[in-house]
Design an enzyme around this catalytic site. Structure first.
Site, mmCIF file in Angstrom:
data_model
loop_
_atom_site.group_PDB
_atom_site.id
_atom_site.type_symbol
_atom_site.label_atom_id
_atom_site.label_comp_id
_atom_site.label_asym_id
_atom_site.label_seq_id
_atom_site.Cartn_x
_atom_site.Cartn_y
_atom_site.Cartn_z
ATOM 1 N N GLU A 94 -11.361 6.908 12.889
ATOM 2 C CA GLU A 94 -10.516 6.354 13.933
ATOM 3 C C GLU A 94 -9.043 6.512 13.580
ATOM 4 O O GLU A 94 -8.680 6.649 12.407
ATOM 5 C CB GLU A 94 -10.839 4.877 14.166
ATOM 6 C CG GLU A 94 -10.617 4.000 12.968
ATOM 7 C CD GLU A 94 -11.128 2.580 13.204
ATOM 8 O OE1 GLU A 94 -10.383 1.810 13.843
ATOM 9 O OE2 GLU A 94 -12.228 2.249 12.748
ATOM 10 N N GLY A 137 -9.343 4.501 4.231
ATOM 11 C CA GLY A 137 -9.256 5.328 3.030
ATOM 12 C C GLY A 137 -8.001 5.090 2.219
ATOM 13 O O GLY A 137 -7.009 4.555 2.713
ATOM 14 N N GLU A 138 -8.064 5.490 0.963
ATOM 15 C CA GLU A 138 -6.926 5.447 0.039
ATOM 16 C C GLU A 138 -6.395 6.870 -0.096
ATOM 17 O O GLU A 138 -7.052 7.736 -0.689
ATOM 18 C CB GLU A 138 -7.383 4.902 -1.316
ATOM 19 C CG GLU A 138 -6.462 5.184 -2.492
ATOM 20 C CD GLU A 138 -5.031 4.708 -2.301
ATOM 21 O OE1 GLU A 138 -4.117 5.555 -2.391
ATOM 22 O OE2 GLU A 138 -4.824 3.505 -2.051
ATOM 23 N N SER A 190 0.637 5.053 2.397
ATOM 24 C CA SER A 190 0.329 3.745 1.827
ATOM 25 C C SER A 190 -0.751 3.864 0.760
ATOM 26 O O SER A 190 -1.775 4.515 0.970
ATOM 27 C CB SER A 190 -0.144 2.800 2.940
ATOM 28 O OG SER A 190 -0.566 1.571 2.406
ATOM 29 N N LEU A 223 0.682 -4.401 -2.102
ATOM 30 C CA LEU A 223 0.824 -5.299 -3.255
ATOM 31 C C LEU A 223 -0.032 -6.554 -3.085
ATOM 32 O O LEU A 223 -0.945 -6.799 -3.864
ATOM 33 C CB LEU A 223 2.299 -5.664 -3.431
ATOM 34 C CG LEU A 223 2.675 -6.362 -4.729
ATOM 35 C CD1 LEU A 223 2.361 -5.481 -5.930
ATOM 36 C CD2 LEU A 223 4.152 -6.743 -4.730
ATOM 37 N N ASN A 241 -5.352 -9.393 9.065
ATOM 38 C CA ASN A 241 -6.303 -9.225 10.159
ATOM 39 C C ASN A 241 -7.609 -9.919 9.785
ATOM 40 O O ASN A 241 -8.233 -9.578 8.781
ATOM 41 C CB ASN A 241 -6.566 -7.734 10.414
ATOM 42 C CG ASN A 241 -5.342 -7.032 10.959
ATOM 43 O OD1 ASN A 241 -4.872 -7.352 12.045
ATOM 44 N ND2 ASN A 241 -4.815 -6.078 10.210
ATOM 45 N N CYS A 254 -7.166 -1.076 11.002
ATOM 46 C CA CYS A 254 -7.991 0.026 10.517
ATOM 47 C C CYS A 254 -9.398 -0.435 10.177
ATOM 48 O O CYS A 254 -9.612 -1.482 9.595
ATOM 49 C CB CYS A 254 -7.343 0.701 9.306
ATOM 50 S SG CYS A 254 -7.287 -0.288 7.816
#
Length: 347
Positions: A91, A158-159, A190, A214, A289, A332
């Site tokens: 998405e 995802g990272e 990010s 953080l 969220n 997300c």
């Protein structure tokens, strides 16, 4: 069959030469894809049938299927659910601002970082997205919107730095003048804090804005909500951030999700202020969220305001992120997860 969106112009030129075609054909094909938004070789009018045949035998244009397309009645935010060729679902989110349109893209299917407040990590890691698959989110988003997308945030599922090579190639592709030509200063990446990759990215001296998730001011507290904190301390992350600033001259953004009763006290704000005082940075305060799978609750408006004002007394620039697309679950991982569950599919 290879996804042509994974190719740079030079790589496609090389393929053309190896297959008895003129190198300039590569630029023509990319003009059709990137400038004219034509995603079918057969519709490329100035390409010979013979070359179209070769292209069709060796490549596909990896534009995903649009499964769902939601538009917020509150602020015009768009959320797009996309089906990939292998059956996986991703998405992305388009946000409209006064300065232009910004898209939040996913870089992995799922995530293995395990941050407690994030929906995209709940089912774990499925696989990395290729550079072309990440790029396809921008292409389909722009076509659906009918307007240029000028900004990109790599903050979806995802990272990004856990998919380092594909993400670096995506940044090259999306920045290229033969493609979408989106400047690096209009891109934010990010990360939860993969220190070696932050340093590796700094050495490239890119102009991408680095945003650090953080979310806590002590290693002990951070370990309870972000497993990556067991590997890299806040001190190590800040050292890497200062190195990034030194190499690029770019200001760092620190993302701090405010969770009621967890990290939103005035003392937390003071600790964060002391930690970041004097650093070239900006703090983005994010009302968390809320998701069903955990008990984290959003901080009250009063606590958010107190936190913000306390930070400012330390000379730390800070703002509260505007909540967008709340009526369509635009955070997300939320739309993908609800869709998969509604279809009775395996996460």
């Amino acid at each position: 069959m290879k996804n042509i969106l994974d190719f740079t112009l030079e790589e496609l030129k090389e393929w053309m030469k190896e297959n008895g075609e003129s190198a300039f054909r590569a630029k023509q094909i990319f003009d059709w894809i990137y400038k004219k938004e034509v995603f079918n070789f057969e519709e490329m009018k100035n390409i010979s049938k013979a070359l179209i045949g070769k292209l069709s035998e060796n490549f596909y244009i990896g534009i995903p299927e649009v499964i769902d397309y939601l538009s917020s009645s509150e602020d015009g935010t768009r959320k797009i659910l996309l089906g990939l060729g292998d059956g996986n679902i991703i998405e992305c989110v388009i946000m409209r601002y006064k300065y232009g349109n910004s898209i939040c893209v996913s870089t992995q299917i799922g995530c293995r970082m395990g941050c407690k407040f994030c929906a995209s990590t709940l089912e774990g890691m499925v696989r990395n997205l290729t550079a072309g698959e990440i790029l396809s989110e921008v292409l389909i988003g722009q076509k659906l919107l009918g307007e240029r997308i000028s900004n990109i945030v790599l903050m979806g599922s995802g990272e990004p730095l856990d998919n380092y090579d594909n993400v670096m190639k995506f940044l090259e592709l999306v920045n290229a003048d033969y493609g979408l030509n989106i400047g690096q200063r209009h891109i934010t990446l990010s990360t939860c804090g993969l220190v070696p990759k932050i340093r590796e990215m700094a050495d490239k001296e890119m102009q991408v804005t680095l945003a650090i998730s953080l979310h806590a001011v002590s290693d002990e507290k951070r370990k309870t909500i972000m497993p990556i904190a067991n590997k890299y301390s806040i001190s190590e992350i800040l050292d890497a951030c200062n190195y990034y600033i030194e190499k690029t001259g770019r200001r760092i953004t620190f993302e701090y999700s405010l969770v009621s009763g967890v990290n939103d006290t005035k003392e937390d704000a003071k600790s964060l202020g002391r930690l970041l005082k004097g650093m070239l940075c900006h703090v983005n305060l994010i009302p968390v969220n809320e998701i069903k799978e955990n008990e984290f609750k959003k901080s009250t408006k009063k606590d958010i305001e107190t936190f913000l004002n306390t930070l400012k007394t330390y000379g730390v620039e800070a703002t509260v992120r505007r909540e967008m697309g709340s009526d369509i679950n635009a955070a997300c991982g939320q739309l993908r997860r609800s869709y998969i569950k509604s279809k009775g599919l395996k996460l």
